[in-house]
Write a protein that holds these residues in place. Structure first.
Motif, PDB file in Angstrom:
ATOM      1  N   ARG A 140      -7.309   1.464   5.358  1.00  0.00           N
ATOM      2  CA  ARG A 140      -6.936   2.595   4.481  1.00  0.00           C
ATOM      3  C   ARG A 140      -5.423   2.648   4.303  1.00  0.00           C
ATOM      4  N   LEU A 141      -4.712   2.395   5.392  1.00  0.00           N
ATOM      5  CA  LEU A 141      -3.249   2.372   5.295  1.00  0.00           C
ATOM      6  C   LEU A 141      -2.803   1.247   4.355  1.00  0.00           C
ATOM      7  N   GLY A 142      -3.504   0.116   4.427  1.00  0.00           N
ATOM      8  CA  GLY A 142      -3.204  -1.008   3.524  1.00  0.00           C
ATOM      9  C   GLY A 142      -3.378  -0.588   2.065  1.00  0.00           C
ATOM     10  N   ASP A 143      -4.459   0.154   1.774  1.00  0.00           N
ATOM     11  CA  ASP A 143      -4.686   0.639   0.397  1.00  0.00           C
ATOM     12  C   ASP A 143      -3.509   1.487  -0.065  1.00  0.00           C
ATOM     13  N   LYS A 144      -3.101   2.365   0.847  1.00  0.00           N
ATOM     14  CA  LYS A 144      -2.005   3.284   0.502  1.00  0.00           C
ATOM     15  C   LYS A 144      -0.709   2.500   0.258  1.00  0.00           C
ATOM     16  N   ILE A 145      -0.453   1.528   1.102  1.00  0.00           N
ATOM     17  CA  ILE A 145       0.777   0.736   0.962  1.00  0.00           C
ATOM     18  C   ILE A 145       0.780  -0.029  -0.361  1.00  0.00           C
ATOM     19  N   ARG A 146      -0.359  -0.659  -0.672  1.00  0.00           N
ATOM     20  CA  ARG A 146      -0.413  -1.419  -1.935  1.00  0.00           C
ATOM     21  C   ARG A 146      -0.158  -0.500  -3.125  1.00  0.00           C
ATOM     22  N   GLU A 147      -0.777   0.688  -3.078  1.00  0.00           N
ATOM     23  CA  GLU A 147      -0.622   1.628  -4.187  1.00  0.00           C
ATOM     24  C   GLU A 147       0.835   2.090  -4.312  1.00  0.00           C
ATOM     25  N   GLN A 148       1.406   2.446  -3.179  1.00  0.00           N
ATOM     26  CA  GLN A 148       2.761   2.996  -3.191  1.00  0.00           C
ATOM     27  C   GLN A 148       3.799   1.934  -3.595  1.00  0.00           C
ATOM     28  N   LEU A 149       3.626   0.714  -3.105  1.00  0.00           N
ATOM     29  CA  LEU A 149       4.572  -0.350  -3.476  1.00  0.00           C
ATOM     30  C   LEU A 149       4.516  -0.581  -4.988  1.00  0.00           C
ATOM     31  N   ARG A 150       3.290  -0.574  -5.515  1.00  0.00           N
ATOM     32  CA  ARG A 150       3.120  -0.764  -6.975  1.00  0.00           C
ATOM     33  C   ARG A 150       3.870   0.340  -7.709  1.00  0.00           C
ATOM     34  N   GLU A 151       3.687   1.571  -7.251  1.00  0.00           N
ATOM     35  CA  GLU A 151       4.332   2.709  -7.926  1.00  0.00           C
ATOM     36  C   GLU A 151       5.847   2.603  -7.871  1.00  0.00           C
ATOM     37  N   ILE A 152       6.351   2.214  -6.708  1.00  0.00           N
ATOM     38  CA  ILE A 152       7.816   2.119  -6.552  1.00  0.00           C
ATOM     39  C   ILE A 152       8.391   1.113  -7.548  1.00  0.00           C
ATOM     40  N   PHE A 153       7.761  -0.059  -7.627  1.00  0.00           N
ATOM     41  CA  PHE A 153       8.305  -1.082  -8.539  1.00  0.00           C
ATOM     42  C   PHE A 153       8.111  -0.675  -9.993  1.00  0.00           C
ATOM     43  N   GLU A 154       6.938  -0.114 -10.285  1.00  0.00           N
ATOM     44  CA  GLU A 154       6.665   0.319 -11.670  1.00  0.00           C
ATOM     45  C   GLU A 154       7.669   1.360 -12.122  1.00  0.00           C
ATOM     46  N   ALA A 155       7.936   2.329 -11.248  1.00  0.00           N
ATOM     47  CA  ALA A 155       8.867   3.410 -11.601  1.00  0.00           C
ATOM     48  C   ALA A 155      10.252   2.851 -11.922  1.00  0.00           C
ATOM     49  N   ASN A 156      10.551   1.665 -11.411  1.00  0.00           N
ATOM     50  CA  ASN A 156      11.863   1.078 -11.660  1.00  0.00           C
ATOM     51  C   ASN A 156      11.812  -0.080 -12.659  1.00  0.00           C
ATOM     52  N   GLY A 157      10.677  -0.183 -13.337  1.00  0.00           N
ATOM     53  CA  GLY A 157      10.548  -1.178 -14.402  1.00  0.00           C
ATOM     54  C   GLY A 157      10.551  -2.619 -13.907  1.00  0.00           C
ATOM     55  N   VAL A 158      10.132  -2.839 -12.653  1.00  0.00           N
ATOM     56  CA  VAL A 158      10.082  -4.216 -12.131  1.00  0.00           C
ATOM     57  C   VAL A 158       8.626  -4.695 -12.184  1.00  0.00           C
ATOM     58  N   ASP A 159       8.406  -5.845 -12.824  1.00  0.00           N
ATOM     59  CA  ASP A 159       7.039  -6.371 -12.944  1.00  0.00           C
ATOM     60  C   ASP A 159       6.577  -6.965 -11.626  1.00  0.00           C
ATOM     61  N   VAL A 160       5.531  -6.382 -11.072  1.00  0.00           N
ATOM     62  CA  VAL A 160       4.957  -6.949  -9.840  1.00  0.00           C
ATOM     63  C   VAL A 160       3.434  -6.880  -9.877  1.00  0.00           C
ATOM     64  N   GLN A 161       2.841  -7.736  -9.088  1.00  0.00           N
ATOM     65  CA  GLN A 161       1.425  -7.619  -8.742  1.00  0.00           C
ATOM     66  C   GLN A 161       1.421  -7.492  -7.223  1.00  0.00           C
ATOM     67  N   ILE A 162       0.699  -6.502  -6.734  1.00  0.00           N
ATOM     68  CA  ILE A 162       0.608  -6.362  -5.277  1.00  0.00           C
ATOM     69  C   ILE A 162      -0.705  -7.013  -4.862  1.00  0.00           C
ATOM     70  N   THR A 163      -0.590  -8.034  -4.051  1.00  0.00           N
ATOM     71  CA  THR A 163      -1.798  -8.732  -3.599  1.00  0.00           C
ATOM     72  C   THR A 163      -2.171  -8.257  -2.191  1.00  0.00           C
ATOM     73  N   GLY A 164      -3.303  -8.756  -1.741  1.00  0.00           N
ATOM     74  CA  GLY A 164      -3.756  -8.409  -0.390  1.00  0.00           C
ATOM     75  C   GLY A 164      -5.001  -7.554  -0.431  1.00  0.00           C
ATOM     76  N   VAL A 165      -5.557  -7.342   0.724  1.00  0.00           N
ATOM     77  CA  VAL A 165      -6.750  -6.513   0.880  1.00  0.00           C
ATOM     78  C   VAL A 165      -6.768  -6.064   2.338  1.00  0.00           C
ATOM     79  N   GLY A 166      -7.405  -4.924   2.610  1.00  0.00           N
ATOM     80  CA  GLY A 166      -7.426  -4.427   3.983  1.00  0.00           C
ATOM     81  C   GLY A 166      -6.010  -4.246   4.497  1.00  0.00           C
ATOM     82  N   SER A 167      -5.749  -4.775   5.672  1.00  0.00           N
ATOM     83  CA  SER A 167      -4.428  -4.572   6.287  1.00  0.00           C
ATOM     84  C   SER A 167      -3.457  -5.713   5.985  1.00  0.00           C
ATOM     85  N   LEU A 168      -3.700  -6.441   4.889  1.00  0.00           N
ATOM     86  CA  LEU A 168      -2.809  -7.538   4.473  1.00  0.00           C
ATOM     87  C   LEU A 168      -2.223  -7.192   3.105  1.00  0.00           C
TER      88      LEU A 168
END
Ligand code: PLP
Length: 431
Positions: free
Chosen positions: A331-359
């Motif tokens: 669950r923490l992994g889900d939150k991290i992936r979501e938050q990292l995506r938001e941080i980069f998006e908010a700053n106009g940086v193109d990213v894909q956040i990969t991983g699943v579970g705790s990776l």
């Protein structure tokens, strides 16, 4: 570019100069080197690494993702201390190896019988040999971007471009029987394998070194069906996903049971390990009482199932068995992936956040990432830059490599990851 890092790591720099004279690249595993030189660790505890200059790092590398309970978990330390009193290495049979094999069999559906080794590389090597022995076929198949350790026959097609040899010293003889397959592409797999007599297909259910890319569930199911139709043994390399994605590994997570499973990392509780397992009818090939030369499949090793690793692994699996900690990390992994995506998006940086579970990992690209091709075509320089900035500010990822979570990570550790990432994203925006 490295000014800040260099200014904080003068003792590491001196150690690096010393190390270079006796260790090629100053390291004991090539991937541990990064520019301008790696820091040298003095100690570790919980979620933290401390280098020889006294810098503290929140550790998301966790000993190559092995340390799901963090560094020095008290229960494991206690168990190992007790075992020290009774010997570190017997070279004879003992009860702890039975207990750990039973524990794995209890947790993993595809693990009726098991053999231990000292590393994931060895376990993959013996699993491949077993598949060849069992099927009587020579060819094997692995996926683009899949990393199974440095065993010759599997050390191919790991990095893009996949057709360039991964290392000098690999003979065409060692590789002529290895077929490289496209990840998450069942039709592509069928195309490559048709007309071939293949003993095994080995897959990481989540590409680890290949960028933290999960296999699609339908793809894995299709692969299972196809392997059955063709009489091919399906091997899951769960060296990273085992006891991390779910108590029963990726096979529980995806609901797909392989013929042979390979484990490592988490299973050793912080000590060197590998293991391969499967149903009795396959594993019996290792039994010299059942099969004689030339029909039996050899496996062995001086330090296999040493009691220190066995007790550390057993203690670790018992802690993970009910799934509560693993689910929390997922669950923490889900939150991290979501938050990292938001941080980069908010700053106009193109990213894909990969991983699943705790990776989890960040790929600097606009393109959807479904295979290792896309990972290697993303902006790798930027990923190194991002990870180096994090390191300078006390957050450790081995540059470009997938990050992992452990039960010792605190709220403050995760906040630090977010705040340092935000600083970096803002810097990208400004540039
Ligand atoms: C999926 C996978 N398989 C096999 C290995 C090899 O394991 P070891 O480094 O213990 O030999 C690794 C190591 O990173 C891995 O990630």
């Amino acid at each position: 570019m490295f000014e800040e890092y260099v200014s904080k790591t003068s003792k590491s720099k001196a150690l690096y100069e010393r190390a270079r004279k006796v260790l090629p690249a100053g390291v004991s595993y090539g991937i541990r080197y990064f520019e301008p030189y790696p820091f040298y660790t003095a100690k570790a505890n919980g979620s933290k690494l401390y280098d020889v200059d006294g810098n503290e790092y929140v550790d998301f590398w966790l000993g190559h993702t092995a340390l799901i309970l963090g560094h020095n978990p008290p229960a494991v330390v206690e168990a190992v201390k007790r075992q020290f009193e009774n010997g570190t290495h017997y070279g004879t049979c003992h009860e702890l190896e039975i207990a750990l094999a039973e524990q794995v069999a209890k947790m993993v559906s595809g693990a009726e019988m098991l053999r231990f080794s000292n590393s994931g590389t060895e376990a993959n090597m013996y699993a491949t040999r077993l598949a060849r022995a069992y099927t009587g076929r020579s060819k094997i198949a692995k996926f683009e971007g899949g990393w199974h350790g440095g065993y010759d026959a599997l050390h191919v097609g790991v990095h893009y471009p996949f057709n360039i040899p991964e290392s000098a010293g690999l003979t065409s003889g060692a590789l002529q029987d290895t077929i490289i397959l496209p990840f998450n592409d069942l039709e592509g797999v069928k195309e490559k394998v048709k007309n071939e007599e293949v003993a095994s297909i080995v897959i990481e259910p989540v590409l680890g070194a290949g960028g933290g890319i999960p296999a699609e569930k339908e793809f894995l199911k299709g692969l299972r069906e196809f392997s059955d139709e063709e009489g091919i043994l399906l091997i899951f390399d769960e060296v990273i996903t085992g006891f991390r994605l779910a108590p029963g590994g990726a096979q529980e997570y995806y609901g797909v049971t392989p013929d042979i499973t390979v484990f490592g990392k988490v299973l050793g509780g912080g000590f060197p390990i590998g293991a391969f397992c499967g149903p009795r009818k396959i594993m019996e090939r290792l039994d010299t009482r059942v099969y004689e030369r030339p029909h039996y499949s050899f496996h062995g090793g001086t330090f296999t199932a040493n009691p220190i690793t066995m007790t550390a692994g057993l203690t670790t699996l018992k802690i993970l068995e009910d799934g509560q900690l693993i689910n929390k990390l997922n669950r923490l992994g889900d939150k991290i992936r979501e938050q990292l995506r938001e941080i980069f998006e908010a700053n106009g940086v193109d990213v894909q956040i990969t991983g699943v579970g705790s990776l989890f990992n960040v790929q600097f690209t606009k393109e959807e990432v479904k295979n290792a091709n896309a990972v290697f075509k993303a902006d790798r320089k930027k990923l190194v830059d991002y990870h180096l900035k994090l390191i300078e500010n006390g957050v450790f990822f081995l540059p470009t490599h997938t990050g992992a979570l452990c039960t010792a990570h605190s709220k403050a550790d995760i906040e630090k990851l977010f705040s340092e990432t935000e600083k970096y994203a803002k810097q990208c925006k400004a540039a």
